[in-house]
Design a protein around this motif. Structure first.
Motif, PDB file in Angstrom:
ATOM      1  N   ASP A  46       4.705  15.449  -1.202  1.00  0.00           N
ATOM      2  CA  ASP A  46       4.512  14.263  -2.021  1.00  0.00           C
ATOM      3  C   ASP A  46       5.202  13.051  -1.390  1.00  0.00           C
ATOM      4  O   ASP A  46       4.648  11.953  -1.350  1.00  0.00           O
ATOM      5  N   HIS A  47       6.382  13.251  -0.877  1.00  0.00           N
ATOM      6  CA  HIS A  47       7.144  12.175  -0.231  1.00  0.00           C
ATOM      7  C   HIS A  47       6.424  11.691   1.038  1.00  0.00           C
ATOM      8  O   HIS A  47       6.295  10.483   1.265  1.00  0.00           O
ATOM      9  N   ILE A  48       5.935  12.618   1.839  1.00  0.00           N
ATOM     10  CA  ILE A  48       5.213  12.267   3.074  1.00  0.00           C
ATOM     11  C   ILE A  48       3.928  11.518   2.734  1.00  0.00           C
ATOM     12  O   ILE A  48       3.588  10.520   3.384  1.00  0.00           O
ATOM     13  N   TYR A  49       3.190  11.969   1.716  1.00  0.00           N
ATOM     14  CA  TYR A  49       1.952  11.299   1.314  1.00  0.00           C
ATOM     15  C   TYR A  49       2.229   9.840   0.956  1.00  0.00           C
ATOM     16  O   TYR A  49       1.510   8.941   1.383  1.00  0.00           O
ATOM     17  N   SER A  50       3.297   9.604   0.206  1.00  0.00           N
ATOM     18  CA  SER A  50       3.653   8.232  -0.173  1.00  0.00           C
ATOM     19  C   SER A  50       3.978   7.387   1.053  1.00  0.00           C
ATOM     20  O   SER A  50       3.553   6.234   1.154  1.00  0.00           O
ATOM     21  N   LYS A  51       4.720   7.945   2.006  1.00  0.00           N
ATOM     22  CA  LYS A  51       5.077   7.203   3.219  1.00  0.00           C
ATOM     23  C   LYS A  51       3.837   6.888   4.051  1.00  0.00           C
ATOM     24  O   LYS A  51       3.723   5.801   4.618  1.00  0.00           O
ATOM     25  N   ILE A  52       2.903   7.828   4.130  1.00  0.00           N
ATOM     26  CA  ILE A  52       1.666   7.597   4.884  1.00  0.00           C
ATOM     27  C   ILE A  52       0.859   6.480   4.234  1.00  0.00           C
ATOM     28  O   ILE A  52       0.302   5.618   4.920  1.00  0.00           O
ATOM     29  N   CYS A  53       0.811   6.460   2.904  1.00  0.00           N
ATOM     30  CA  CYS A  53       0.088   5.383   2.215  1.00  0.00           C
ATOM     31  C   CYS A  53       0.739   4.032   2.486  1.00  0.00           C
ATOM     32  O   CYS A  53       0.040   3.034   2.672  1.00  0.00           O
ATOM     33  N   TYR A  54       2.070   3.984   2.521  1.00  0.00           N
ATOM     34  CA  TYR A  54       2.753   2.733   2.869  1.00  0.00           C
ATOM     35  C   TYR A  54       2.422   2.306   4.294  1.00  0.00           C
ATOM     36  O   TYR A  54       2.239   1.114   4.567  1.00  0.00           O
ATOM     37  N   LEU A  55       2.332   3.256   5.214  1.00  0.00           N
ATOM     38  CA  LEU A  55       1.958   2.947   6.589  1.00  0.00           C
ATOM     39  C   LEU A  55       0.566   2.318   6.634  1.00  0.00           C
ATOM     40  O   LEU A  55       0.347   1.304   7.305  1.00  0.00           O
ATOM     41  N   PHE A  56      -0.376   2.906   5.892  1.00  0.00           N
ATOM     42  CA  PHE A  56      -1.727   2.342   5.855  1.00  0.00           C
ATOM     43  C   PHE A  56      -1.727   0.952   5.210  1.00  0.00           C
ATOM     44  O   PHE A  56      -2.505   0.090   5.605  1.00  0.00           O
ATOM     45  N   LEU A  57      -0.864   0.729   4.243  1.00  0.00           N
ATOM     46  CA  LEU A  57      -0.761  -0.594   3.631  1.00  0.00           C
ATOM     47  C   LEU A  57      -0.297  -1.619   4.656  1.00  0.00           C
ATOM     48  O   LEU A  57      -0.870  -2.717   4.766  1.00  0.00           O
ATOM     49  N   VAL A  58       0.716  -1.278   5.430  1.00  0.00           N
ATOM     50  CA  VAL A  58       1.213  -2.194   6.470  1.00  0.00           C
ATOM     51  C   VAL A  58       0.127  -2.440   7.515  1.00  0.00           C
ATOM     52  O   VAL A  58      -0.102  -3.588   7.930  1.00  0.00           O
ATOM     53  N   LEU A  59      -0.555  -1.382   7.949  1.00  0.00           N
ATOM     54  CA  LEU A  59      -1.657  -1.557   8.906  1.00  0.00           C
ATOM     55  C   LEU A  59      -2.760  -2.429   8.317  1.00  0.00           C
ATOM     56  O   LEU A  59      -3.322  -3.288   9.002  1.00  0.00           O
ATOM     57  N   GLY A  60      -3.061  -2.213   7.043  1.00  0.00           N
ATOM     58  CA  GLY A  60      -4.101  -2.998   6.382  1.00  0.00           C
ATOM     59  C   GLY A  60      -3.758  -4.471   6.325  1.00  0.00           C
ATOM     60  O   GLY A  60      -4.617  -5.329   6.548  1.00  0.00           O
ATOM     61  N   ILE A  61      -2.498  -4.788   6.048  1.00  0.00           N
ATOM     62  CA  ILE A  61      -2.076  -6.186   6.020  1.00  0.00           C
ATOM     63  C   ILE A  61      -2.197  -6.789   7.417  1.00  0.00           C
ATOM     64  O   ILE A  61      -2.672  -7.923   7.573  1.00  0.00           O
ATOM     65  N   GLY A  62      -1.815  -6.030   8.433  1.00  0.00           N
ATOM     66  CA  GLY A  62      -1.965  -6.513   9.811  1.00  0.00           C
ATOM     67  C   GLY A  62      -3.415  -6.760  10.177  1.00  0.00           C
ATOM     68  O   GLY A  62      -3.750  -7.800  10.771  1.00  0.00           O
ATOM     69  N   PHE A  63      -4.288  -5.815   9.821  1.00  0.00           N
ATOM     70  CA  PHE A  63      -5.715  -5.993  10.124  1.00  0.00           C
ATOM     71  C   PHE A  63      -6.308  -7.148   9.321  1.00  0.00           C
ATOM     72  O   PHE A  63      -7.182  -7.864   9.815  1.00  0.00           O
ATOM     73  N   LEU A  64      -5.843  -7.350   8.101  1.00  0.00           N
ATOM     74  CA  LEU A  64      -6.345  -8.468   7.310  1.00  0.00           C
ATOM     75  C   LEU A  64      -5.941  -9.801   7.941  1.00  0.00           C
ATOM     76  O   LEU A  64      -6.758 -10.728   8.027  1.00  0.00           O
ATOM     77  N   CYS A  65      -4.715  -9.891   8.423  1.00  0.00           N
ATOM     78  CA  CYS A  65      -4.274 -11.109   9.122  1.00  0.00           C
ATOM     79  C   CYS A  65      -5.115 -11.328  10.381  1.00  0.00           C
ATOM     80  O   CYS A  65      -5.539 -12.455  10.672  1.00  0.00           O
TER      81      CYS A  65
END
Length: 155
Positions: A46-65
């Motif tokens: 559960d902890h790893i899943y949450s961290k992976i989702c945060y990683l995708f959020l950061v990548l998503g913000i970068g790709f959006l920029c």
């Protein structure tokens, strides 16, 4: 103490002591609990899943920029599809740049635990849903990682 509800499912009420190591939400809020073979493994996943989702959020913000930057700089007509030989076979409007980042953010919204748990109670199906969402997120990031360097080379 077990009581029955309108679904004839057993409900267990628990009392927690002052020094209980359980999260305060588990102690204070009504919730569904599942028995697992190894609670440490379940919490780790559960902890790893949450961290992976945060990683995708950061990548998503970068790709959006990057998408906003490309939208400003690219011409109105851009390549939107590549054939099996990796040659452009379709052109379109530059607004199509936003399809992948928006899809990524929609998948991220679907990956929120509250959303998944609101629609599924079986722990194996929850895990399957989480894996499917992570797979789709991975494919979107791979697609953007392939396409964006091409778009930057057009500048």
């Amino acid at each position: 103490m077990d009581i029955l509800n309108e679904l004839s499912l057993p409900i267990q009420l628990h009392a927690f002591g002052e020094g209980s190591p359980l999260d305060y939400r588990v102690q204070q809020e009504a919730h569904i609990a599942f028995k697992v073979a190894n609670i440490k493994v379940a919490l780790f996943v559960d902890h790893i899943y949450s961290k992976i989702c945060y990683l995708f959020l950061v990548l998503g913000i970068g790709f959006l920029c990057a998408t906003i930057y490309l939208y400003i700089k690219l011409p109105n007509v851009i390549p939107v599809h590549w054939g099996s030989s990796f040659k452009v076979d379709s052109w379109g409007r530059k607004e199509t740049l936003f399809i992948l980042p928006v899809s990524l953010f929609v998948c991220l919204m679907l990956s929120i635990k509250k959303f998944i748990h609101a629609h599924e109670t079986n722990p194996f199906r929850i895990m399957a849903a989480e894996l499917i969402v992570l797979g789709v997120l991975t494919l979107l990031v791979i697609a953007m990682s392939y396409v964006y360097p091409i778009y930057f080379s057009l500048l």
